[in-house]
Scaffold this motif. Structure first.
Motif, PDB file in Angstrom:
ATOM      1  N   THR A 165      -7.509  -0.802   8.459  1.00 30.71           N
ATOM      2  CA  THR A 165      -7.081  -1.909   9.316  1.00 30.71           C
ATOM      3  C   THR A 165      -7.705  -3.214   8.849  1.00 30.71           C
ATOM      4  O   THR A 165      -7.056  -4.268   8.865  1.00 30.71           O
ATOM      5  CB  THR A 165      -7.468  -1.626  10.779  1.00 30.71           C
TER       6      THR A 165
ATOM      7  N   ALA B  28      -5.750  -6.558   7.668  1.00 32.93           N
ATOM      8  CA  ALA B  28      -6.003  -7.878   8.246  1.00 32.93           C
ATOM      9  C   ALA B  28      -6.309  -8.905   7.163  1.00 32.93           C
ATOM     10  O   ALA B  28      -5.864 -10.059   7.240  1.00 32.93           O
ATOM     11  CB  ALA B  28      -7.157  -7.798   9.243  1.00 32.93           C
TER      12      ALA B  28
ATOM     13  N   LEU C  62      -0.386  -4.685  12.097  1.00 37.14           N
ATOM     14  CA  LEU C  62      -1.805  -4.901  12.404  1.00 37.14           C
ATOM     15  C   LEU C  62      -2.069  -4.686  13.894  1.00 37.14           C
ATOM     16  O   LEU C  62      -3.098  -4.106  14.268  1.00 37.14           O
ATOM     17  CB  LEU C  62      -2.236  -6.305  11.982  1.00 37.14           C
TER      18      LEU C  62
ATOM     19  N   THR D  30      -4.758  -2.045  15.202  1.00 37.06           N
ATOM     20  CA  THR D  30      -5.933  -2.413  15.988  1.00 37.06           C
ATOM     21  C   THR D  30      -5.889  -1.785  17.374  1.00 37.06           C
ATOM     22  O   THR D  30      -6.937  -1.529  17.972  1.00 37.06           O
ATOM     23  CB  THR D  30      -6.061  -3.935  16.137  1.00 37.06           C
TER      24      THR D  30
ATOM     25  N   THR E 217      -5.948 -14.394  12.342  1.00 38.13           N
ATOM     26  CA  THR E 217      -5.996 -13.274  11.393  1.00 38.13           C
ATOM     27  C   THR E 217      -7.293 -13.302  10.595  1.00 38.13           C
ATOM     28  O   THR E 217      -7.841 -12.246  10.260  1.00 38.13           O
ATOM     29  CB  THR E 217      -4.790 -13.292  10.437  1.00 38.13           C
TER      30      THR E 217
ATOM     31  N   SER F 122      -9.955 -10.326  10.586  1.00 41.56           N
ATOM     32  CA  SER F 122     -10.405  -9.740   9.324  1.00 41.56           C
ATOM     33  C   SER F 122     -11.927  -9.699   9.249  1.00 41.56           C
ATOM     34  O   SER F 122     -12.519  -8.669   8.900  1.00 41.56           O
ATOM     35  CB  SER F 122      -9.834 -10.544   8.148  1.00 41.56           C
TER      36      SER F 122
END
Length: 198
Positions: free
Chosen positions: A19, A23, A115, A119, A163, A167
Motif C-alpha cells: 500500500t 501511495a 489506494l 488503506t 497522497t 505515502s
C-alpha cells in the motif's frame, strides 16, 4: 484479531508495504497530472494561493499511525469525490477531446480508488473519521472559466498534498504494525463512528 499468528503478522506488514508503494506511485502521478493540466491550459507553475480544499485535524505526533491512516483515508475519499466532480464538469464541456492530461487523469482516478480500497484494510476496528471540504464545485460558477480552472488546480494540489501525506505515513507504518498487529483489522464497518471536524 486474536487468531492472527506469525503468518498474519507478516501478511499484514506485506500489505502495508504494498500500500505504501502504491501511495508513493500515485503521489508521483498526481504531480504529473497537475503539471499536465497547467500545460494544457497554459497556466503558471506557481501554486494557487489558499488553504487546501480538504480539511482534516493536524497529524500531530501524539496520534498513532493507525489513527493517521484513518484520518488520511477520509481525506483521500474527499479527494476522489472532488476529482470525480472535475471529470464530470470537464467531460460535459469537452466530451470528445483526448489528451495526455485526460489519460493521466483516468490513471489517477483509478489508482486512487485502488489506494482507498487498500488503506481500508488497514483501518482500526470501529474507527472512522470524516474530512471536510471547504469549497465545492458549485461555489465556483461566479468566477467564470478562469475561476473554474483555478478551482481545478486547487483540487489537483490537494491530490498531490494528501497522497504525499499518505505515502509518508504508510512508509512509517510497518514498524508499529509489527509491534501491535492485533489493533488492525479489515472489519471497518462495525462499531461506532467518530467524526472529526475542523
Amino acid at each position: 484479531m486474536a487468531g492472527r499468528g506469525a503468518n498474519g503478522r507478516h501478511g499484514l506488514r506485506g500489505h502495508a508495504g504494498r500500500t505504501a508503494a502504491l501511495a508513493r506511485l500515485l503521489h508521483k502521478e498526481c504531480i504529473q497530472l497537475l503539471e499536465a493540466y497547467r500545460n494544457s491550459e497554459s497556466l503558471p507553475s506557481s501554486p494557487v494561493a489558499g488553504d487546501y480544499l480538504v480539511s482534516i485535524p493536524p497529524l500531530v505526533p501524539q496520534l498513532s499511525d493507525a489513527e493517521k491512516i484513518s484520518i488520511l483515508h477520509a481525506a483521500l475519499k474527499e479527494c476522489l469525490r472532488l476529482l470525480e466532480d472535475v471529470i464530470t464538469r470537464e467531460d460535459a464541456d469537452f466530451s470528445d477531446e483526448e489528451s495526455e492530461y485526460r489519460r493521466k487523469r483516468k490513471t489517477v482516478r483509478d489508482r486512487l480508488g485502488h489506494l482507498l480500497a487498500s488503506t481500508e484494510q488497514l483501518l482500526v476496528d470501529g474507527q472512522k473519521f470524516e474530512a471536510e471540504v471547504k469549497e465545492e464545485l458549485d461555489g465556483q460558477a461566479a468566477g467564470g472559466s478562469f475561476g473554474m480552472k483555478m478551482w481545478i488546480v486547487r483540487v489537483l494540489q490537494d491530490l498531490v498534498h494528501w497522497t504525499g501525506q499518505t505515502s509518508d505515513t504508510l512508509h512509517s507504518l510497518p514498524a508499529e504494525m509489527e509491534k501491535t498487529p492485533k489493533t488492525m483489522s479489515r472489519r471497518t464497518r462495525k462499531g461506532g463512528a467518530g467524526k472529526i471536524r475542523k
